[in-house]
Design a protein around this motif. Structure first.
Motif, PDB file in Angstrom:
ATOM      1  N   PHE A 265      44.071  47.011  46.776  1.00  0.00           N
ATOM      2  CA  PHE A 265      44.719  47.122  45.541  1.00  0.00           C
ATOM      3  C   PHE A 265      44.086  46.894  44.536  1.00  0.00           C
ATOM      4  CE2 PHE A 265      48.738  47.570  47.774  1.00  0.00           C
ATOM      5  CZ  PHE A 265      48.733  46.753  48.803  1.00  0.00           C
TER       6      PHE A 265
ATOM      7  N   TYR B 152      44.672  46.126  40.450  1.00  0.00           N
ATOM      8  CA  TYR B 152      45.746  45.758  39.251  1.00  0.00           C
ATOM      9  C   TYR B 152      45.241  45.501  37.878  1.00  0.00           C
ATOM     10  CZ  TYR B 152      49.497  45.236  42.884  1.00  0.00           C
ATOM     11  OH  TYR B 152      50.428  45.011  43.897  1.00  0.00           O
TER      12      TYR B 152
ATOM     13  N   GLN C  26      45.959  43.603  34.183  1.00  0.00           N
ATOM     14  CA  GLN C  26      46.945  42.792  33.379  1.00  0.00           C
ATOM     15  C   GLN C  26      46.373  42.739  31.903  1.00  0.00           C
ATOM     16  OE1 GLN C  26      46.201  38.452  34.459  1.00  0.00           O
ATOM     17  NE2 GLN C  26      48.204  38.205  33.837  1.00  0.00           N
TER      18      GLN C  26
ATOM     19  N   ASN D 279      49.073  38.321  28.123  1.00  0.00           N
ATOM     20  CA  ASN D 279      50.205  37.788  27.982  1.00  0.00           C
ATOM     21  C   ASN D 279      51.056  38.759  28.985  1.00  0.00           C
ATOM     22  OD1 ASN D 279      49.461  35.504  26.630  1.00  0.00           O
ATOM     23  ND2 ASN D 279      49.510  36.969  24.928  1.00  0.00           N
ATOM     24  N   GLN D 280      50.696  39.465  29.584  1.00  0.00           N
ATOM     25  CA  GLN D 280      51.633  40.477  30.527  1.00  0.00           C
ATOM     26  C   GLN D 280      51.272  40.270  31.939  1.00  0.00           C
ATOM     27  OE1 GLN D 280      51.824  44.597  29.283  1.00  0.00           O
ATOM     28  NE2 GLN D 280      51.304  44.045  27.187  1.00  0.00           N
ATOM     29  N   GLY D 281      52.327  40.673  33.109  1.00  0.00           N
ATOM     30  CA  GLY D 281      52.119  40.447  34.219  1.00  0.00           C
ATOM     31  C   GLY D 281      51.186  41.969  34.778  1.00  0.00           C
ATOM     32  N   LEU D 282      51.249  41.927  35.937  1.00  0.00           N
ATOM     33  CA  LEU D 282      50.144  42.731  36.595  1.00  0.00           C
ATOM     34  C   LEU D 282      50.888  44.272  36.660  1.00  0.00           C
ATOM     35  CD1 LEU D 282      49.056  40.072  37.429  1.00  0.00           C
ATOM     36  CD2 LEU D 282      48.142  41.235  39.391  1.00  0.00           C
TER      37      LEU D 282
ATOM     38  N   PHE E 209      42.290  42.924  38.397  1.00  0.00           N
ATOM     39  CA  PHE E 209      42.253  42.240  39.732  1.00  0.00           C
ATOM     40  C   PHE E 209      42.294  43.123  40.932  1.00  0.00           C
ATOM     41  CE2 PHE E 209      42.701  37.892  38.092  1.00  0.00           C
ATOM     42  CZ  PHE E 209      43.388  38.187  37.085  1.00  0.00           C
TER      43      PHE E 209
ATOM     44  N   PHE F 133      44.052  37.851  46.215  1.00  0.00           N
ATOM     45  CA  PHE F 133      43.459  38.379  45.026  1.00  0.00           C
ATOM     46  C   PHE F 133      41.944  37.462  44.698  1.00  0.00           C
ATOM     47  CE2 PHE F 133      47.093  40.617  42.745  1.00  0.00           C
ATOM     48  CZ  PHE F 133      48.264  40.048  43.344  1.00  0.00           C
ATOM     49  N   GLY F 134      41.366  38.746  43.944  1.00  0.00           N
ATOM     50  CA  GLY F 134      40.109  38.149  43.437  1.00  0.00           C
ATOM     51  C   GLY F 134      40.221  37.448  42.006  1.00  0.00           C
ATOM     52  N   THR F 135      39.088  36.878  41.509  1.00  0.00           N
ATOM     53  CA  THR F 135      39.077  36.014  40.151  1.00  0.00           C
ATOM     54  C   THR F 135      39.318  36.853  39.176  1.00  0.00           C
ATOM     55  OG1 THR F 135      36.776  35.950  40.594  1.00  0.00           O
ATOM     56  CG2 THR F 135      37.998  33.901  41.512  1.00  0.00           C
TER      57      THR F 135
END
Lengths: 116, 112
Positions: free
Chosen positions: B34, B36, B38, B41-44, B90, B102-104
């Motif tokens: 996957f 994603y 971001q 200040n928001q989600g994924l 991510f 998840f990656g960094t």
């Protein structure tokens, strides 16, 4: 697409108080929800898995008594940070799984917790 | 055990230029992959995912990624970026269970 609502988006609290964060799946039933924590400039770390009607499963190193998770219905899971301290300040994100497989995982918008 | 490596912590790129964000993974089993995004200040938000089938996956906002099993990579590409693409990206891997690794993250900064 599916919507996961997380509330509040931002909270500031005093050290020693408890904070509750809600995660709701608005248009689907989520038997499983997940809680993540994200430190600045780092990735998401899974904290716990929340299963409707049963106890949450915590990842290694996560304090169960510090981070209370309740999944009382198919659309709501809550994370309560008890007796919060400055080191608990972080970005908390929930996700909800729609269906039986994990390819349909939807994330909330996150909660920025700041403990003074 | 699974792991995800995003080699670049930051990628600056000029507007309308192409970009590639690298992701490598390790796993002993078949994986789902996957990407994603971001925003501050928001989600994924899911950009795209590879479950099976064609190795070239197209996602939202003009992004695409190619699954390369031999190189254990899943690099994200966009031929022409916009200022609005500035965000954290991510890469994540799952073995089909509920756990995502998840990656960094890679911070993409699009310059005018």
């Amino acid at each position: 697409g599916a919507v996961v609502s997380q509330h509040p988006s931002r909270v500031i609290c005093k050290s020693g108080t408890s904070v509750k964060i809600e995660c709701r799946s608005l248009d689907f039933q989520a038997t499983t929800m997940f809680w993540y924590r994200q430190f600045p400039k780092q990735s998401l770390m899974l904290m716990a898995t929340s299963n409707e009607g049963s106890k949450a499963t915590y990842e290694q190193g996560v304090e169960k008594d510090k981070f209370l998770i309740n999944h009382a219905s198919l659309t709501l899971s809550t994370l309560t940070v008890t007796s919060a301290h400055p080191e608990d300040s972080s970005f908390y994100i929930c996700s909800a799984r729609r269906g039986a497989t994990n390819e349909k995982l939807f994330f909330g918008s996150g909660t920025q917790l700041s403990v003074l | 055990a699974q792991s995800v490596t995003q080699l670049d912590s930051q990628v600056p790129v000029f507007e309308e230029a192409p970009v590639e964000l690298r992701c490598n993974y390790s796993s002993s089993v078949s994986v789902y992959l996957f990407w994603y995004v971001q925003y501050p200040n928001q989600g994924l938000q899911l950009l795209l995912k590879y479950l099976s089938g064609s190795t070239l996956v197209k996602g939202i906002n003009g992004f695409e990624a190619e699954f390369n099993k031999s190189q254990t990579s899943f690099h994200l590409r966009k031929p022409s970026v916009h200022i609005s693409d500035t965000a954290e990206y991510f890469c994540a891997v799952s073995d089909g269970t509920y756990k995502y690794i998840f990656g960094t993250g890679t911070r993409l900064k699009v310059l005018a």
